[in-house]
Design a protein around this motif. Sequence first.
Motif, mmCIF file in Angstrom:
data_model
loop_
_atom_site.group_PDB
_atom_site.id
_atom_site.type_symbol
_atom_site.label_atom_id
_atom_site.label_comp_id
_atom_site.label_asym_id
_atom_site.label_seq_id
_atom_site.Cartn_x
_atom_site.Cartn_y
_atom_site.Cartn_z
ATOM 1 N N LEU A 127 0.826 -1.212 0.000
ATOM 2 C CA LEU A 127 0.000 0.000 0.000
ATOM 3 C C LEU A 127 0.859 1.262 0.000
ATOM 4 O O LEU A 127 0.503 2.261 -0.625
ATOM 5 C CB LEU A 127 -0.919 0.017 1.217
ATOM 6 C CG LEU A 127 -2.075 -0.956 1.196
ATOM 7 C CD1 LEU A 127 -2.817 -0.924 2.524
ATOM 8 C CD2 LEU A 127 -3.022 -0.639 0.059
ATOM 9 N N HIS A 128 1.982 1.189 0.697
ATOM 10 C CA HIS A 128 2.847 2.365 0.778
ATOM 11 C C HIS A 128 3.886 2.414 -0.337
ATOM 12 O O HIS A 128 4.673 3.356 -0.398
ATOM 13 C CB HIS A 128 3.546 2.397 2.140
ATOM 14 C CG HIS A 128 2.625 2.772 3.245
ATOM 15 N ND1 HIS A 128 1.896 1.837 3.945
ATOM 16 C CD2 HIS A 128 2.302 3.974 3.749
ATOM 17 C CE1 HIS A 128 1.161 2.450 4.849
ATOM 18 N NE2 HIS A 128 1.389 3.750 4.750
ATOM 19 N N TYR A 129 3.929 1.426 -1.191
ATOM 20 C CA TYR A 129 4.882 1.417 -2.309
ATOM 21 C C TYR A 129 4.215 1.775 -3.628
ATOM 22 O O TYR A 129 4.784 2.520 -4.428
ATOM 23 C CB TYR A 129 5.540 0.035 -2.417
ATOM 24 C CG TYR A 129 6.428 -0.125 -3.627
ATOM 25 C CD1 TYR A 129 7.633 0.551 -3.717
ATOM 26 C CD2 TYR A 129 6.051 -0.927 -4.698
ATOM 27 C CE1 TYR A 129 8.452 0.425 -4.831
ATOM 28 C CE2 TYR A 129 6.865 -1.068 -5.813
ATOM 29 C CZ TYR A 129 8.057 -0.396 -5.865
ATOM 30 O OH TYR A 129 8.857 -0.518 -6.973
ATOM 31 N N ILE A 130 3.026 1.277 -3.849
ATOM 32 C CA ILE A 130 2.398 1.388 -5.167
ATOM 33 C C ILE A 130 2.088 2.835 -5.536
ATOM 34 O O ILE A 130 2.507 3.315 -6.594
ATOM 35 C CB ILE A 130 1.141 0.505 -5.236
ATOM 36 C CG1 ILE A 130 1.542 -0.966 -5.180
ATOM 37 C CG2 ILE A 130 0.334 0.794 -6.492
ATOM 38 C CD1 ILE A 130 0.383 -1.917 -5.068
ATOM 39 N N ALA A 131 1.356 3.535 -4.691
ATOM 40 C CA ALA A 131 0.957 4.907 -5.035
ATOM 41 C C ALA A 131 2.153 5.849 -5.170
ATOM 42 O O ALA A 131 2.263 6.567 -6.180
ATOM 43 C CB ALA A 131 -0.055 5.427 -4.022
ATOM 44 N N VAL B 11 5.878 9.308 -8.289
ATOM 45 C CA VAL B 11 7.249 9.754 -8.578
ATOM 46 C C VAL B 11 7.717 9.212 -9.925
ATOM 47 O O VAL B 11 8.308 9.938 -10.732
ATOM 48 C CB VAL B 11 8.201 9.335 -7.435
ATOM 49 C CG1 VAL B 11 9.639 9.649 -7.778
ATOM 50 C CG2 VAL B 11 7.795 10.017 -6.143
ATOM 51 N N GLY B 12 7.439 7.934 -10.176
ATOM 52 C CA GLY B 12 7.832 7.333 -11.445
ATOM 53 C C GLY B 12 7.162 8.000 -12.630
ATOM 54 O O GLY B 12 7.779 8.195 -13.676
ATOM 55 N N GLY B 13 5.892 8.367 -12.482
ATOM 56 C CA GLY B 13 5.181 9.039 -13.563
ATOM 57 C C GLY B 13 5.800 10.382 -13.909
ATOM 58 O O GLY B 13 5.968 10.724 -15.086
#
Length: 140
Positions: A61-65, A70-72
């Motif tokens: 949950l704390h990695y995906i969003a 940031v990646g986007g």
Amino acid sequence: MNNVKTLNKWANAHTYLPIDIVRMSLGVFLFLKGVYFLSNIQYLVDLLSPIDHIGGGMFLLHYIAPAHLVGGVMIFFGLLTRWAIFAQLPILLGAIVINFAGQMQEQNLFLALLTLVVCIGFLIYGSGKHSADYYFKMQQ
């Protein structure tokens, strides 16, 4: 390292604006998906429920969003594009696995597969000439 330099030279010699627009669109899509996951955290919890018994649910949950946010942005600007895409790959592979582990949703599966294919393409291709990576490389 030599392979990355060879790929960068090939990509810079064969770069086209439509490919950069696809990269930028991918960045916007991932950023908006991250915003959607942050605003609808219960939806993300429901998506992860088929693999909840494996463990690490709170980490996911704390990695995906944040990874999507940031990646986007990094993919949009072409800044460390390969690293940003490398961080997206486990999420996209997990999205495909979740479709097979839980209730099959063809639209989500198609979207995850399409995004994975585009990410793998840019993992090989790189960020191109119209990117922050190219700009910073030329400033040296």
